[in-house]
Design a protein around this motif. Structure first.
Motif, short mmCIF file in Angstrom:
data_model
loop_
_atom_site.label_atom_id
_atom_site.label_comp_id
_atom_site.label_asym_id
_atom_site.label_seq_id
_atom_site.Cartn_x
_atom_site.Cartn_y
_atom_site.Cartn_z
N GLY A 176 0.84 -1.20 0.00
CA GLY A 176 0.00 0.00 0.00
C GLY A 176 0.87 1.24 0.00
N GLY A 177 0.51 2.21 0.81
CA GLY A 177 1.22 3.48 0.77
C GLY A 177 2.42 3.55 1.70
N MET A 178 2.85 2.41 2.24
CA MET A 178 3.90 2.48 3.25
C MET A 178 5.18 3.15 2.74
SD MET A 178 5.73 -0.45 5.60
CE MET A 178 6.84 -1.17 4.42
N ILE A 179 5.70 2.64 1.65
CA ILE A 179 6.98 3.17 1.16
C ILE A 179 6.83 4.64 0.79
CG2 ILE A 179 8.85 2.82 -0.48
CD1 ILE A 179 8.57 0.26 0.73
N ASP A 180 5.77 4.97 0.08
CA ASP A 180 5.58 6.36 -0.30
C ASP A 180 5.42 7.24 0.93
OD1 ASP A 180 5.84 5.92 -2.96
OD2 ASP A 180 3.69 5.85 -3.40
N GLY A 181 4.70 6.74 1.91
CA GLY A 181 4.52 7.51 3.14
C GLY A 181 5.86 7.81 3.80
N ILE A 182 6.73 6.82 3.83
CA ILE A 182 8.05 7.00 4.43
C ILE A 182 8.87 7.99 3.61
CG2 ILE A 182 10.23 5.84 4.95
CD1 ILE A 182 8.60 3.31 5.57
N LEU A 183 8.86 7.79 2.31
CA LEU A 183 9.65 8.67 1.45
C LEU A 183 9.17 10.12 1.55
CD1 LEU A 183 10.66 7.20 -1.99
CD2 LEU A 183 12.03 7.78 -0.01
N ASP A 184 7.86 10.30 1.53
CA ASP A 184 7.32 11.66 1.62
C ASP A 184 7.79 12.33 2.91
OD1 ASP A 184 6.10 11.31 -0.76
OD2 ASP A 184 4.07 11.05 0.04
N ALA A 185 7.65 11.60 4.02
CA ALA A 185 8.05 12.18 5.31
C ALA A 185 9.54 12.47 5.32
CB ALA A 185 7.69 11.22 6.45
N TYR A 186 10.31 11.57 4.74
CA TYR A 186 11.76 11.75 4.72
C TYR A 186 12.15 12.97 3.87
CZ TYR A 186 16.70 10.90 3.96
OH TYR A 186 18.05 11.05 3.89
N LEU A 187 11.51 13.09 2.72
CA LEU A 187 11.84 14.22 1.84
C LEU A 187 11.41 15.54 2.48
CD1 LEU A 187 10.93 12.63 -1.60
CD2 LEU A 187 13.20 13.01 -0.62
N ALA A 188 10.23 15.53 3.09
CA ALA A 188 9.77 16.75 3.77
C ALA A 188 10.75 17.15 4.86
CB ALA A 188 8.37 16.52 4.35
N GLN A 189 11.22 16.16 5.60
CA GLN A 189 12.18 16.45 6.67
C GLN A 189 13.49 16.99 6.10
OE1 GLN A 189 12.93 13.60 10.04
NE2 GLN A 189 14.86 13.35 9.00
N SER A 190 13.95 16.40 5.00
CA SER A 190 15.19 16.88 4.39
C SER A 190 15.04 18.33 3.94
CB SER A 190 15.55 16.01 3.17
OG SER A 190 15.66 14.66 3.56
N LEU A 191 13.91 18.63 3.36
CA LEU A 191 13.65 20.01 2.94
C LEU A 191 13.69 20.96 4.12
CD1 LEU A 191 10.82 19.96 0.26
CD2 LEU A 191 13.18 20.74 0.03
N ALA A 192 13.02 20.57 5.19
CA ALA A 192 12.96 21.42 6.38
C ALA A 192 14.34 21.66 6.95
CB ALA A 192 12.05 20.77 7.43
#
Lengths: 116, 116
Positions: free
Chosen positions: A94-110
């Motif tokens: 399901g959305g697990m990998i995308d969910g992780i990647l999204d959170a990780y990318l958002a954190q990197s941006l921040a």
DNA sequence: GCGCAAGTTCAGGAATACAGAACTGTTGAA
DNA sequence: TTCAACAGTTCTGTATTCCTGAACTTGCGC
């Protein structure tokens, strides 16, 4: 030299994926690979977030990513072409990998914003 | 005895969460806690998936879950009441935690079916 | 007070991660 | 064909982390 083996999709586990992702270098490699438009060879990731990884360390990170089922590696002559298995994984998890990647990318941006 | 400390929501990282989840016992504890209707004390998780964990091991798992920001622990006299911080976490990390939990629960179900 | 239960801390041994050095296999040029 | 350069792997010692039993602290009820 050993042939490159990949787990069958049925043998890929949530714990294995989370363990692979639990290392900062590995999740960064996966994120970069997911963002890349074409297969990348291992040495494309020798320098990650400004840090330089020894080849042996990198090789072991790739082995863990491969054995956890996150990536697929194919020998192309001298080098190895790596891609994510995101199509299969999204279907299975399901959305697990995308969910992780999204959170990780958002954190990197921040983090990058903060550093400025 | 040390007071229980929790990281501020801004200090919680994706890597920290994934590391906490990378241990089978810890993700199972978190999943059970998320499914519980009221705060549970630590010893509610002494037996997990049929395995019995030593108290000391459990205590350290809880410390990691707490320090990663996944759970909140409050002393209530003799025992400690634990809850997930899912409201805060969902706000900060989008669907990451839920995505992981869903995949984990689906996998657990599939495993249980297979065993029959 | 006493005993008991809930958690923590400490110390050891086991397992895992890291990185340098030596290695295998491939490519391309002389 | 020979050889140097390159991509990645394996080996090995060290460092770190993980696990667990034993001893400990704290709180509750009798």
């Amino acid at each position: 030299m050993k042939p490159l083996t990949h787990p069958h999709i049925d043998d890929i586990t949530v714990e294995g994926i989370l363990h692979a992702f639990s290392n900062p270098a590995r999740i960064q490699i996966y994120a970069a690979m997911a963002a890349a438009e074409c297969p990348q060879c291992c040495s494309a990731y020798l320098s990650i977030k400004g840090k330089i990884l020894p080849k042996s360390t990198l090789s072991q990170h790739f082995a863990i990513l491969r054995e956890s089922g996150l990536i697929r590696s194919e020998r192309r002559g001298n080098e190895i072409h790596n891609t994510t298995r995101c199509d299969e994984l999204d279907k299975k998890f399901g959305g697990m990998i995308d969910g992780i990647l999204d959170a990780y990318l958002a954190q990197s941006l921040a983090v990058r914003k903060k550093k400025r």
